[in-house]
Scaffold this motif. Structure first.
Motif, PDB file in Angstrom:
ATOM      1  N   SER A 155       0.843  -1.192   0.000  1.00 13.89           N
ATOM      2  CA  SER A 155       0.000   0.000   0.000  1.00 13.89           C
ATOM      3  C   SER A 155       0.880   1.244   0.000  1.00 13.89           C
ATOM      4  O   SER A 155       1.789   1.385   0.810  1.00 13.89           O
ATOM      5  N   ALA A 156       0.596   2.145  -0.942  1.00 13.89           N
ATOM      6  CA  ALA A 156       1.402   3.362  -1.091  1.00 13.89           C
ATOM      7  C   ALA A 156       1.432   4.194   0.184  1.00 13.89           C
ATOM      8  O   ALA A 156       2.461   4.779   0.527  1.00 13.89           O
ATOM      9  N   CYS A 157       0.329   4.228   0.911  1.00 13.46           N
ATOM     10  CA  CYS A 157       0.283   5.024   2.148  1.00 13.46           C
ATOM     11  C   CYS A 157       1.274   4.517   3.182  1.00 13.46           C
ATOM     12  O   CYS A 157       1.820   5.300   3.967  1.00 13.46           O
ATOM     13  N   LEU A 158       1.559   3.213   3.168  1.00 17.44           N
ATOM     14  CA  LEU A 158       2.511   2.645   4.116  1.00 17.44           C
ATOM     15  C   LEU A 158       3.936   3.042   3.782  1.00 17.44           C
ATOM     16  O   LEU A 158       4.823   2.977   4.633  1.00 17.44           O
ATOM     17  N   LEU A 159       4.148   3.456   2.542  1.00 20.16           N
ATOM     18  CA  LEU A 159       5.471   3.911   2.100  1.00 20.16           C
ATOM     19  C   LEU A 159       5.621   5.419   2.254  1.00 20.16           C
ATOM     20  O   LEU A 159       6.577   6.004   1.764  1.00 20.16           O
ATOM     21  N   GLY A 160       4.657   6.047   2.919  1.00 22.69           N
ATOM     22  CA  GLY A 160       4.743   7.483   3.185  1.00 22.69           C
ATOM     23  C   GLY A 160       4.092   8.366   2.140  1.00 22.69           C
ATOM     24  O   GLY A 160       4.121   9.590   2.267  1.00 22.69           O
ATOM     25  N   LYS A 161       3.499   7.765   1.119  1.00 19.01           N
ATOM     26  CA  LYS A 161       2.822   8.572   0.101  1.00 19.01           C
ATOM     27  C   LYS A 161       1.506   9.083   0.667  1.00 19.01           C
ATOM     28  O   LYS A 161       0.753   8.340   1.289  1.00 19.01           O
ATOM     29  N   ARG A 162       1.231  10.348   0.444  1.00 22.29           N
ATOM     30  CA  ARG A 162       0.057  11.006   1.019  1.00 22.29           C
ATOM     31  C   ARG A 162      -1.155  10.779   0.107  1.00 22.29           C
ATOM     32  O   ARG A 162      -1.597  11.678  -0.584  1.00 22.29           O
ATOM     33  N   VAL A 163      -1.660   9.546   0.153  1.00 24.08           N
ATOM     34  CA  VAL A 163      -2.744   9.134  -0.744  1.00 24.08           C
ATOM     35  C   VAL A 163      -4.012   8.721  -0.013  1.00 24.08           C
ATOM     36  O   VAL A 163      -5.010   8.390  -0.640  1.00 24.08           O
ATOM     37  N   ARG A 164      -3.995   8.761   1.310  1.00 24.03           N
ATOM     38  CA  ARG A 164      -5.184   8.348   2.066  1.00 24.03           C
ATOM     39  C   ARG A 164      -6.335   9.317   1.813  1.00 24.03           C
ATOM     40  O   ARG A 164      -6.146  10.427   1.336  1.00 24.03           O
ATOM     41  N   TYR A 165      -7.528   8.887   2.182  1.00 20.99           N
ATOM     42  CA  TYR A 165      -8.721   9.700   1.959  1.00 20.99           C
ATOM     43  C   TYR A 165      -8.569  11.105   2.534  1.00 20.99           C
ATOM     44  O   TYR A 165      -9.078  12.071   1.971  1.00 20.99           O
ATOM     45  N   ASP A 166      -7.823  11.244   3.629  1.00 24.34           N
ATOM     46  CA  ASP A 166      -7.655  12.548   4.283  1.00 24.34           C
ATOM     47  C   ASP A 166      -6.396  13.277   3.825  1.00 24.34           C
ATOM     48  O   ASP A 166      -6.031  14.310   4.384  1.00 24.34           O
ATOM     49  N   GLY A 167      -5.727  12.756   2.798  1.00 25.56           N
ATOM     50  CA  GLY A 167      -4.505  13.355   2.289  1.00 25.56           C
ATOM     51  C   GLY A 167      -3.271  12.986   3.086  1.00 25.56           C
ATOM     52  O   GLY A 167      -2.186  13.493   2.828  1.00 25.56           O
ATOM     53  N   GLY A 168      -3.417  12.088   4.033  1.00 26.28           N
ATOM     54  CA  GLY A 168      -2.294  11.679   4.863  1.00 26.28           C
ATOM     55  C   GLY A 168      -1.687  10.365   4.416  1.00 26.28           C
ATOM     56  O   GLY A 168      -2.028   9.824   3.354  1.00 26.28           O
ATOM     57  N   SER A 169      -0.771   9.879   5.228  1.00 24.89           N
ATOM     58  CA  SER A 169      -0.136   8.588   4.969  1.00 24.89           C
ATOM     59  C   SER A 169      -0.132   7.790   6.267  1.00 24.89           C
ATOM     60  O   SER A 169      -0.517   8.292   7.322  1.00 24.89           O
ATOM     61  N   LEU A 170       0.297   6.568   6.183  1.00 27.62           N
ATOM     62  CA  LEU A 170       0.474   5.690   7.344  1.00 27.62           C
ATOM     63  C   LEU A 170       1.899   5.143   7.308  1.00 27.62           C
ATOM     64  O   LEU A 170       2.119   3.948   7.460  1.00 27.62           O
ATOM     65  N   ALA A 171       2.861   6.013   7.071  1.00 26.74           N
ATOM     66  CA  ALA A 171       4.238   5.596   6.837  1.00 26.74           C
ATOM     67  C   ALA A 171       4.738   4.610   7.888  1.00 26.74           C
ATOM     68  O   ALA A 171       4.608   4.843   9.083  1.00 26.74           O
ATOM     69  N   VAL A 172       5.297   3.514   7.399  1.00 32.65           N
ATOM     70  CA  VAL A 172       5.879   2.478   8.235  1.00 32.65           C
ATOM     71  C   VAL A 172       7.400   2.642   8.179  1.00 32.65           C
ATOM     72  O   VAL A 172       7.973   2.696   7.096  1.00 32.65           O
ATOM     73  N   THR A 173       8.008   2.752   9.349  1.00 31.57           N
ATOM     74  CA  THR A 173       9.468   2.780   9.431  1.00 31.57           C
ATOM     75  C   THR A 173       9.907   1.419   9.945  1.00 31.57           C
ATOM     76  O   THR A 173       9.635   1.071  11.094  1.00 31.57           O
TER      77      THR A 173
END
Length: 158
Positions: free
Chosen positions: A2-20
């Motif tokens: 999932s792109a959001c897990l890679l820090g891309k701001r693609v979530r519905y709210d314009g955020g991400s869920l970046a995993v380090t």
């Protein structure tokens, strides 16, 4: 992944869920990661209204027995199905058999999703993309299962 897990701001709210995570960093350095956001690939905007699966899960959506709806009631099932197909196409094109997806998402949830009431309540079930990939033999994991996903990657790649 999932792109959001890679820090891309693609979530519905314009955020991400970046995993380090060191494992993800290794996968990236090894060229093992293909990034996808099914909703964005299907043409949905950033930001966009939150969406949940109403009265079911991803398998029910794939079977035509449930819909994905935005908060406010607009059905967005076709976009979620289209995004799932893009993800499956990527898996087929790049011979991917392990996916790490964002838990609780109506697309990417692997074991738990929101219940469709927009109240924050979660239920057991997969999102639409996770369910489609699973049906086609892709092992799906979430961001809390990186170690397990890594074991699966090495079990299948030798």
């Amino acid at each position: 992944m999932s792109a959001c897990l890679l820090g891309k701001r693609v979530r519905y709210d314009g955020g991400s869920l970046a995993v380090t995570d060191r494992i993800v960093e290794r996968w990236l350095s090894e060229g093992r990661v293909i990034s996808v956001c099914p909703e964005v690939e299907a043409g949905m905007s950033i930001p966009r209204a939150p969406a949940e699966i109403l009265e079911g899960n991803g398998d029910d959506v794939l079977s035509g027995e449930a819909d994905v709806v935005e908060k406010g009631g607009e059905k967005v099932t076709p976009a979620f199905l289209a995004g799932a197909c893009v993800a499956l196409d990527l898996c087929n094109r790049f011979n991917i058999n392990v996916a790490v997806l964002a838990e609780f998402s109506p697309s990417c949830g692997t074991s738990s999703i929101y219940d469709g009431s927009f109240s924050g309540k979660k239920i057991a079930g997969m999102g639409v993309t996770a369910a489609l990939l699973h049906r086609h033999g892709v092992r799906v994991f979430n961001q809390y299962e990186i170690t397990e996903a890594d074991k699966a990657v090495h079990a299948t790649s030798g």
